[in-house]
Design an enzyme around this catalytic site. Structure first.
Site, PDB file in Angstrom:
ATOM      1  N   GLU A 142      -8.279   3.824  -0.228  1.00 55.11           N
ATOM      2  CA  GLU A 142      -6.879   4.317  -0.270  1.00 55.11           C
ATOM      3  C   GLU A 142      -6.649   4.889   1.084  1.00 55.11           C
ATOM      4  O   GLU A 142      -5.462   4.739   1.606  1.00 55.11           O
ATOM      5  CB  GLU A 142      -6.511   5.124  -1.385  1.00 55.11           C
ATOM      6  CG  GLU A 142      -4.872   5.633  -1.777  1.00 55.11           C
ATOM      7  CD  GLU A 142      -4.751   6.298  -2.904  1.00 55.11           C
ATOM      8  OE1 GLU A 142      -3.698   6.357  -3.447  1.00 55.11           O
ATOM      9  OE2 GLU A 142      -5.761   6.793  -3.475  1.00 55.11           O
ATOM     10  N   HIS A 178     -30.715  -5.915  -9.604  1.00 54.57           N
ATOM     11  CA  HIS A 178     -30.616  -7.137 -10.275  1.00 54.57           C
ATOM     12  C   HIS A 178     -29.539  -7.987 -10.619  1.00 54.57           C
ATOM     13  O   HIS A 178     -29.230  -8.887 -11.336  1.00 54.57           O
ATOM     14  CB  HIS A 178     -31.155  -6.673 -11.858  1.00 54.57           C
ATOM     15  CG  HIS A 178     -32.685  -6.286 -11.820  1.00 54.57           C
ATOM     16  ND1 HIS A 178     -33.759  -6.943 -12.150  1.00 54.57           N
ATOM     17  CD2 HIS A 178     -33.098  -4.968 -11.554  1.00 54.57           C
ATOM     18  CE1 HIS A 178     -34.749  -5.903 -12.118  1.00 54.57           C
ATOM     19  NE2 HIS A 178     -34.221  -4.803 -12.017  1.00 54.57           N
ATOM     20  N   LYS A 193       4.451   1.860  -7.895  1.00 50.31           N
ATOM     21  CA  LYS A 193       5.097   2.941  -8.398  1.00 50.31           C
ATOM     22  C   LYS A 193       6.517   2.851  -8.589  1.00 50.31           C
ATOM     23  O   LYS A 193       7.194   3.023  -9.912  1.00 50.31           O
ATOM     24  CB  LYS A 193       4.372   4.309  -8.214  1.00 50.31           C
ATOM     25  CG  LYS A 193       3.217   4.920  -8.305  1.00 50.31           C
ATOM     26  CD  LYS A 193       3.030   6.109  -7.706  1.00 50.31           C
ATOM     27  CE  LYS A 193       1.508   6.615  -7.538  1.00 50.31           C
ATOM     28  NZ  LYS A 193       1.336   7.845  -7.035  1.00 50.31           N
TER      29      LYS A 193
END
Length: 402
Positions: free
Chosen positions: A249, A275, A391
């Site tokens: 961000e 893994h 937003k």
């Protein structure tokens, strides 16, 4: 003759250092290690509830969770800490089931005071239990709607300074309040952050380390644009999530010349991700740097016992080995394998032990590194216009449906 360009000059370390120092008066996180914690500690010691519910999202919770997760395995906290972040209805209900609603203090944390996820969850919890001055605390900016609501209802409030952004707020009341209530030594937290601050700005102990790392990342960002943190402790998974928000961000921005910048963060846990993702690091495209984080002292002597399973004679070399030693050697083996490839940039951070002081040193170092990199690429490290756009769209959609 006319001239224009779409590139920028990578400035000297000395210039970057001076530019970072100039931020100290404007960007609030730099001064947080030096704050007075008296009010927080006095309030925390009087909290009688056994459950602490933190309602927030992003920067309001990730840093607190990172520290809590790092410390909880080696501390016998008497209170239980719960995080309400997601608007996933099944997640909310599962978390509510773990609470004794009548024995819970609710911490509502939102810098703006209008965060849709936080307020929505707050509304829901308020329908389940009466929220009042005895069980609800507001942590927000002093002039937010949330703080105004608290004052109207005689609720205790704690301030988030306007010049402290959410992802840089872990050492503010955002993190200190819930951690102090839990029983974490918040003065030791701030002492760890303070040591890094003073060492970088005054003693220049961390100056070369952070500057060298930041400069390498910027000078090689077009080739190595993915930055992997490989943490060899399950207790650092919360730190990884916090780092991803901080890095992504803050640094995914358009710089002063209109050039899009991106250093993509990835957080891995060793040995689990040996893994999976390690294969991509080792034999995939050479576009990644790797930072290994190790813990020198787990303060745990759990031993792998002998003769408990038959038929595994070829693995007797782990008998009587401590798990702490095993994970350390797994880290060392992975590091050696990367070193022998000779074409993957890596560095190693070793945390001395699992305590408040050391996790704060790590987190404050990453905050400083983020600010330095931001200065190198000449962006506004502390805004988030890409997030804000989403937003605005959401608000418009929901208003249109109303």
């Amino acid at each position: 003759m006319q001239y224009s360009k779409s590139f920028y000059q990578i400035k000297s370390n000395e210039t970057i250092f001076e530019n970072v120092k100039k931020e100290i008066g404007q960007i609030g996180y730099y001064s947080l290690p030096f704050q007075d914690t008296t009010k927080v500690k006095e309030f925390a010691k009087d909290v009688k509830q056994s459950h602490v519910a933190v309602i927030g999202i992003g920067g309001s919770t990730l840093g607190t969770f990172a520290i809590y997760q790092f410390l909880k395995r080696t501390n016998d906290f008497t209170k239980k800490l719960h995080f309400f972040e997601s608007t996933d209805p099944t997640d909310i209900k599962q978390r509510v089931k773990k609470l004794d609603l009548e024995d819970t203090i609710f911490l509502i944390i939102s810098k703006s005071g209008t965060t849709i996820e936080t307020i929505s969850i707050f509304k829901y919890l308020s329908s389940l239990v009466t929220m009042n001055e005895n069980n609800c605390v507001i942590v927000s900016e002093t002039d937010s709607k949330l703080t105004a609501f608290a004052k109207q209802n005689s609720m205790q409030t704690f301030e988030i300074p306007k010049n402290v952004g959410g992802r840089f707020s872990v050492f503010s009341n955002v993190g200190l309040l819930p951690l102090a209530i839990l029983g974490v030594n918040i003065d030791e937290l701030l002492q760890g952050a303070k040591e890094v601050h003073n060492s970088f700005f005054d003693e220049e102990k961390y100056y070369d380390i952070l500057m060298e790392k930041a400069r390498f990342m910027i000078e090689n960002k077009n080739r190595f644009n993915i930055n992997v943190v490989f943490s060899y402790s399950a207790s650092l998974e919360g730190f990884n999530k916090w780092y991803i928000q901080l890095w992504g961000e803050s640094l995914g921005k358009i710089n002063i010349n209109g050039t899009k910048q991106a250093l993509t963060p990835i957080g891995l846990i060793g040995p689990v991700d040996q893994h999976s993702f390690l294969q991509l690091i080792a034999q995939g495209k050479r576009d990644k740097t790797v930072t290994f984080i190790k813990v020198a002292n787990f303060e745990d002597d759990t031993i792998i016992p002998t003769n408990t399973l038959k038929g595994f004679q070829e693995l007797t070399y782990v008998d009587n080995l401590s798990f702490a030693k095993l994970i350390d050697e797994q880290a060392n083996a992975t590091i050696q394998s990367i070193k022998e490839l000779s074409d993957i940039p890596y560095d190693i951070i070793t945390i001395n032990k699992v305590d408040e002081f050391n996790i704060a040193k790590l987190m404050y170092s990453y905050q400083l590194l983020t600010s330095i990199v931001g200065k190198f690429v000449q962006i506004d490290t502390y805004n988030q216009p890409g997030v804000e756009a989403g937003k605005i769209i959401l608000k418009e959609k929901l208003n249109n449906k109303a």
